[in-house]
Design an enzyme around this catalytic site. Structure first.
Site, PDB file in Angstrom:
ATOM      1  N   GLY A  13       3.838  -5.135   7.250  1.00  0.00           N
ATOM      2  CA  GLY A  13       3.035  -4.196   6.459  1.00  0.00           C
ATOM      3  C   GLY A  13       2.471  -2.994   7.178  1.00  0.00           C
ATOM      4  N   SER A  19      -2.597   2.118   8.402  1.00  0.00           N
ATOM      5  CA  SER A  19      -2.393   0.826   7.751  1.00  0.00           C
ATOM      6  C   SER A  19      -3.370  -0.226   8.276  1.00  0.00           C
ATOM      7  CB  SER A  19      -0.975   0.311   8.024  1.00  0.00           C
ATOM      8  OG  SER A  19      -0.015   1.136   7.408  1.00  0.00           O
ATOM      9  N   ASP A  64      12.774  -5.660   3.955  1.00  0.00           N
ATOM     10  CA  ASP A  64      12.350  -5.417   2.581  1.00  0.00           C
ATOM     11  C   ASP A  64      12.159  -6.813   1.986  1.00  0.00           C
ATOM     12  OD1 ASP A  64      12.286  -5.198  -0.180  1.00  0.00           O
ATOM     13  OD2 ASP A  64      13.703  -3.532  -0.254  1.00  0.00           O
ATOM     14  N   TYR A 156      -6.306  -0.398 -11.460  1.00  0.00           N
ATOM     15  CA  TYR A 156      -5.701  -1.411 -10.575  1.00  0.00           C
ATOM     16  C   TYR A 156      -4.688  -2.263 -11.349  1.00  0.00           C
ATOM     17  CZ  TYR A 156      -5.455  -4.091  -6.239  1.00  0.00           C
ATOM     18  OH  TYR A 156      -5.021  -4.692  -5.076  1.00  0.00           O
ATOM     19  N   LYS A 163      -3.092  -9.854  -7.422  1.00  0.00           N
ATOM     20  CA  LYS A 163      -4.019 -10.350  -6.389  1.00  0.00           C
ATOM     21  C   LYS A 163      -4.656 -11.676  -6.823  1.00  0.00           C
ATOM     22  CE  LYS A 163      -3.591  -7.063  -3.224  1.00  0.00           C
ATOM     23  NZ  LYS A 163      -2.726  -7.306  -2.052  1.00  0.00           N
ATOM     24  N   VAL A 192     -10.377   1.147   1.308  1.00  0.00           N
ATOM     25  CA  VAL A 192     -10.238   1.888   2.555  1.00  0.00           C
ATOM     26  C   VAL A 192      -9.053   2.846   2.423  1.00  0.00           C
ATOM     27  CG1 VAL A 192      -9.239  -0.259   3.470  1.00  0.00           C
ATOM     28  CG2 VAL A 192      -9.684   1.598   5.030  1.00  0.00           C
ATOM     29  N   LYS A 193      -9.231   4.049   2.982  1.00  0.00           N
ATOM     30  CA  LYS A 193      -8.236   5.117   2.807  1.00  0.00           C
ATOM     31  C   LYS A 193      -6.974   4.854   3.607  1.00  0.00           C
ATOM     32  CE  LYS A 193     -10.264   9.594   1.708  1.00  0.00           C
ATOM     33  NZ  LYS A 193     -10.666  10.859   2.353  1.00  0.00           N
ATOM     34  N   LEU A 195      -2.341   4.633   2.999  1.00  0.00           N
ATOM     35  CA  LEU A 195      -1.252   5.108   2.136  1.00  0.00           C
ATOM     36  C   LEU A 195      -1.346   4.461   0.750  1.00  0.00           C
ATOM     37  CD1 LEU A 195       1.138   6.995   2.609  1.00  0.00           C
ATOM     38  CD2 LEU A 195       2.523   4.990   3.182  1.00  0.00           C
ATOM     39  N   ALA A 196      -1.705   3.179   0.706  1.00  0.00           N
ATOM     40  CA  ALA A 196      -1.775   2.441  -0.557  1.00  0.00           C
ATOM     41  C   ALA A 196      -2.944   2.888  -1.435  1.00  0.00           C
ATOM     42  CB  ALA A 196      -1.863   0.941  -0.294  1.00  0.00           C
TER      43      ALA A 196
HETATM   44  P1  NAD Z   1      -0.307   0.499   3.501  1.00  0.00           P
HETATM   45  O1  NAD Z   1       0.391   1.371   2.542  1.00  0.00           O
HETATM   46  O2  NAD Z   1      -0.486   0.979   4.871  1.00  0.00           O
HETATM   47  O3  NAD Z   1       0.401  -0.949   3.553  1.00  0.00           O
HETATM   48  C1  NAD Z   1       1.148  -1.476   2.496  1.00  0.00           C
HETATM   49  C2  NAD Z   1       2.458  -1.972   3.094  1.00  0.00           C
HETATM   50  O4  NAD Z   1       3.261  -2.646   2.115  1.00  0.00           O
HETATM   51  C3  NAD Z   1       3.314  -0.815   3.661  1.00  0.00           C
HETATM   52  O5  NAD Z   1       3.537  -1.010   5.034  1.00  0.00           O
HETATM   53  C4  NAD Z   1       4.612  -0.944   2.889  1.00  0.00           C
HETATM   54  O6  NAD Z   1       5.732  -0.631   3.656  1.00  0.00           O
HETATM   55  C5  NAD Z   1       4.585  -2.423   2.527  1.00  0.00           C
HETATM   56  N1  NAD Z   1       5.551  -2.729   1.486  1.00  0.00           N
HETATM   57  C6  NAD Z   1       5.611  -2.263   0.212  1.00  0.00           C
HETATM   58  N2  NAD Z   1       6.733  -2.704  -0.406  1.00  0.00           N
HETATM   59  C7  NAD Z   1       7.394  -3.472   0.498  1.00  0.00           C
HETATM   60  C8  NAD Z   1       8.605  -4.204   0.481  1.00  0.00           C
HETATM   61  N3  NAD Z   1       9.405  -4.235  -0.609  1.00  0.00           N
HETATM   62  N4  NAD Z   1       8.971  -4.878   1.598  1.00  0.00           N
HETATM   63  C9  NAD Z   1       8.213  -4.863   2.705  1.00  0.00           C
HETATM   64  N5  NAD Z   1       7.040  -4.190   2.792  1.00  0.00           N
HETATM   65  C10 NAD Z   1       6.649  -3.501   1.698  1.00  0.00           C
HETATM   66  O7  NAD Z   1      -1.725   0.195   2.830  1.00  0.00           O
HETATM   67  P2  NAD Z   1      -2.872  -0.873   3.190  1.00  0.00           P
HETATM   68  O8  NAD Z   1      -4.064  -0.401   2.459  1.00  0.00           O
HETATM   69  O9  NAD Z   1      -2.923  -1.082   4.642  1.00  0.00           O
HETATM   70  O10 NAD Z   1      -2.365  -2.188   2.429  1.00  0.00           O
HETATM   71  C11 NAD Z   1      -2.162  -3.417   3.073  1.00  0.00           C
HETATM   72  C12 NAD Z   1      -2.679  -4.573   2.229  1.00  0.00           C
HETATM   73  O11 NAD Z   1      -4.083  -4.455   2.094  1.00  0.00           O
HETATM   74  C13 NAD Z   1      -2.101  -4.626   0.804  1.00  0.00           C
HETATM   75  O12 NAD Z   1      -1.869  -5.972   0.451  1.00  0.00           O
HETATM   76  C14 NAD Z   1      -3.261  -4.083  -0.020  1.00  0.00           C
HETATM   77  O13 NAD Z   1      -3.225  -4.582  -1.340  1.00  0.00           O
HETATM   78  C15 NAD Z   1      -4.421  -4.646   0.747  1.00  0.00           C
HETATM   79  N6  NAD Z   1      -5.722  -4.019   0.464  1.00  0.00           N
HETATM   80  C16 NAD Z   1      -5.874  -2.664   0.606  1.00  0.00           C
HETATM   81  C17 NAD Z   1      -7.105  -2.096   0.323  1.00  0.00           C
HETATM   82  C18 NAD Z   1      -7.319  -0.611   0.410  1.00  0.00           C
HETATM   83  O14 NAD Z   1      -8.299  -0.115  -0.178  1.00  0.00           O
HETATM   84  N7  NAD Z   1      -6.491   0.135   1.141  1.00  0.00           N
HETATM   85  C19 NAD Z   1      -8.181  -2.913  -0.075  1.00  0.00           C
HETATM   86  C20 NAD Z   1      -7.990  -4.285  -0.180  1.00  0.00           C
HETATM   87  C21 NAD Z   1      -6.750  -4.823   0.097  1.00  0.00           C
HETATM   88  C1  IMJ Z   2      -4.855   0.933  -6.086  1.00  0.00           C
HETATM   89  C2  IMJ Z   2      -4.644   1.330  -7.392  1.00  0.00           C
HETATM   90  C3  IMJ Z   2      -5.697   1.559  -8.265  1.00  0.00           C
HETATM   91  C4  IMJ Z   2      -7.001   1.378  -7.847  1.00  0.00           C
HETATM   92  C5  IMJ Z   2      -7.210   0.990  -6.534  1.00  0.00           C
HETATM   93  C6  IMJ Z   2      -6.137   0.776  -5.643  1.00  0.00           C
HETATM   94  N1  IMJ Z   2      -8.358   0.737  -5.832  1.00  0.00           N
HETATM   95  C7  IMJ Z   2      -8.070   0.362  -4.556  1.00  0.00           C
HETATM   96  C8  IMJ Z   2      -6.682   0.387  -4.394  1.00  0.00           C
HETATM   97  C9  IMJ Z   2      -9.694   0.876  -6.405  1.00  0.00           C
HETATM   98  C10 IMJ Z   2      -9.067  -0.016  -3.529  1.00  0.00           C
HETATM   99  C11 IMJ Z   2      -5.921   0.053  -3.127  1.00  0.00           C
HETATM  100  N2  IMJ Z   2      -5.503  -1.367  -3.135  1.00  0.00           N
HETATM  101  C12 IMJ Z   2      -6.542  -2.367  -3.008  1.00  0.00           C
HETATM  102  C13 IMJ Z   2      -4.174  -1.783  -3.275  1.00  0.00           C
HETATM  103  O1  IMJ Z   2      -3.936  -2.981  -3.255  1.00  0.00           O
HETATM  104  C14 IMJ Z   2      -3.098  -0.821  -3.486  1.00  0.00           C
HETATM  105  C15 IMJ Z   2      -1.865  -1.209  -3.849  1.00  0.00           C
HETATM  106  C16 IMJ Z   2      -0.792  -0.310  -4.196  1.00  0.00           C
HETATM  107  C17 IMJ Z   2      -0.855   1.057  -4.057  1.00  0.00           C
HETATM  108  C18 IMJ Z   2       0.238   1.854  -4.432  1.00  0.00           C
HETATM  109  C19 IMJ Z   2       0.198   3.366  -4.359  1.00  0.00           C
HETATM  110  C20 IMJ Z   2       1.578   3.969  -4.283  1.00  0.00           C
HETATM  111  C21 IMJ Z   2       2.599   3.271  -5.129  1.00  0.00           C
HETATM  112  N3  IMJ Z   2       2.475   1.940  -5.374  1.00  0.00           N
HETATM  113  C22 IMJ Z   2       1.374   1.217  -4.957  1.00  0.00           C
HETATM  114  N4  IMJ Z   2       1.415  -0.132  -5.098  1.00  0.00           N
HETATM  115  C23 IMJ Z   2       0.358  -0.874  -4.715  1.00  0.00           C
HETATM  116  O2  IMJ Z   2       3.587   3.879  -5.556  1.00  0.00           O
END
Ligand code: NAD
Ligand code: IMJ
Length: 256
Positions: A13, A19, A64, A156, A163, A192-193, A195-196
């Site tokens: 990931g 990330s 993948d 979301y 989740k 947290v800021k 890519l996701a």
């Molecule tokens: P990120 O975009 O850096 O990480 C998401 C990862 O998922 C990427 O590395 C992407 O390549 C990988 N991914 C997506 N599709 C895939 C596939 N088919 N095969 C393999 N890998 C794949 O963003 P992040 O915020 O670091 O997210 C990591 C985890 O943290 C996620 O599970 C996300 O739901 C969770 N999370 C994020 C936040 C937030 O606010 N950013 C909050 C709570 C939980």
């Molecule tokens: C994601 C979407 C909507 C609201 C959201 C988020 N909030 C937070 C997130 C409030 C904190 C980030 N998060 C917790 C995630 O799990 C994000 C997952 C995610 C994000 C993307 C963006 C780009 C895309 N597909 C995605 N799939 C999952 O194309």
């Protein structure tokens, strides 16, 4: 000596230096772990390889998680190179962009399937293959979840349902693998800021609400999450499995 001296870990990931998985990797490495990395596609290969090399990792593999053969390939390589494994970090989620806006009830069958496959089934698929390498050495699996699993968070949508399923999967997997000496837990991270989180409409507002209302009156950082991941990966948490630990400045405990 580090908390994880000479332990072997694999990180799923990392997309870039923002990330959560990368912050976790840095914390585990700091404590002496040797790490392998996977990347989801060709585009990410060029981002992940230099990061992995910067910490001296020799194992960087394509994976993948929607492709069984690629997950097989990862664990075949780990078996060949290391013969065993102590830590798995699963930090992966994906839903199609159009599913992360509007109403949840408009989720398409295919959008639902894809989100569940990547974000939930991947943990099951990885755990099954990792188990033979991890058993009997106090090993630990860690995944990432979010508050949208238990409360409705705007946009979301299907990810919230994923989740919920992921947290439940952690409990079922913990029951399966516990007797073989392997633990699995989830970290529920605050927003947290990364890519996701990019391009999610209203994300800035959510950060502001957490800053105003959480007990700690601040947002969390990737490093806050990494410290808890280090605890869960290490023997400091030897009695903990099937758990969801919140790293959210306490936000989820608050009512009005
Ligand atoms: P990120 O975009 O850096 O990480 C998401 C990862 O998922 C990427 O590395 C992407 O390549 C990988 N991914 C997506 N599709 C895939 C596939 N088919 N095969 C393999 N890998 C794949 O963003 P992040 O915020 O670091 O997210 C990591 C985890 O943290 C996620 O599970 C996300 O739901 C969770 N999370 C994020 C936040 C937030 O606010 N950013 C909050 C709570 C939980
Ligand atoms: C994601 C979407 C909507 C609201 C959201 C988020 N909030 C937070 C997130 C409030 C904190 C980030 N998060 C917790 C995630 O799990 C994000 C997952 C995610 C994000 C993307 C963006 C780009 C895309 N597909 C995605 N799939 C999952 O194309």
């Amino acid at each position: 000596m580090g908390l994880l001296q000479d332990k072997k870990g694999i990180i799923f990931g990392v997309a870039n230096e923002r990330s959560i998985a990368w912050a976790i990797a840095k914390a585990l490495r700091r404590e002496g772990a040797h790490l392998a990395f996977t990347y989801a596609n060709k585009t990410l290969e060029s981002r992940v390889k230099p990061l992995a090399e910067s910490m001296g990792s020799e194992i960087v593999l394509p994976c993948d998680v929607t492709v069984d053969g690629e997950i097989d390939g990862v664990f075949d390589t780990i078996k060949e190179r290391w013969g065993g494994l102590d830590i798995v970090i699963h930090s992966i989620a994906f839903a199609e962009k159009n599913e992360l806006k509007g109403m949840f009830m408009d989720t398409s069958r295919e959008g639902f399937r894809i989100a569940m496959d990547v974000s939930v089934y991947s943990l099951v698929a990885i755990t099954r293959r990792a188990l033979p390498l991890m058993e009997g050495r106090g090993s630990s699996i860690v995944t990432l979840t979010y508050y949208g699993s238990e409360k409705v968070v705007k946009n979301y949508n299907v990810m919230g349902v994923c989740k919920s399923a992921l947290e439940s999967a952690v409990r079922y997997l913990a029951s399966d693998i516990g007797p073989r000496g392997v633990r699995i837990n989830a970290i529920s991270a605050g927003p947290v800021k990364t890519l996701a989180a990019m391009g999610i409409s209203g994300f800035r507002d959510i950060l502001d609400v957490v800053e105003k209302k959480s007990p700690l009156r601040r947002n969390i950082t990737q490093e806050d999450v990494a410290s808890t991941a280090l605890y869960l990966a290490s023997s400091l948490s030897s009695g903990v499995t099937g758990e969801v630990i919140y790293v959210d400045s306490g936000y989820h405990i608050m009512g009005v």
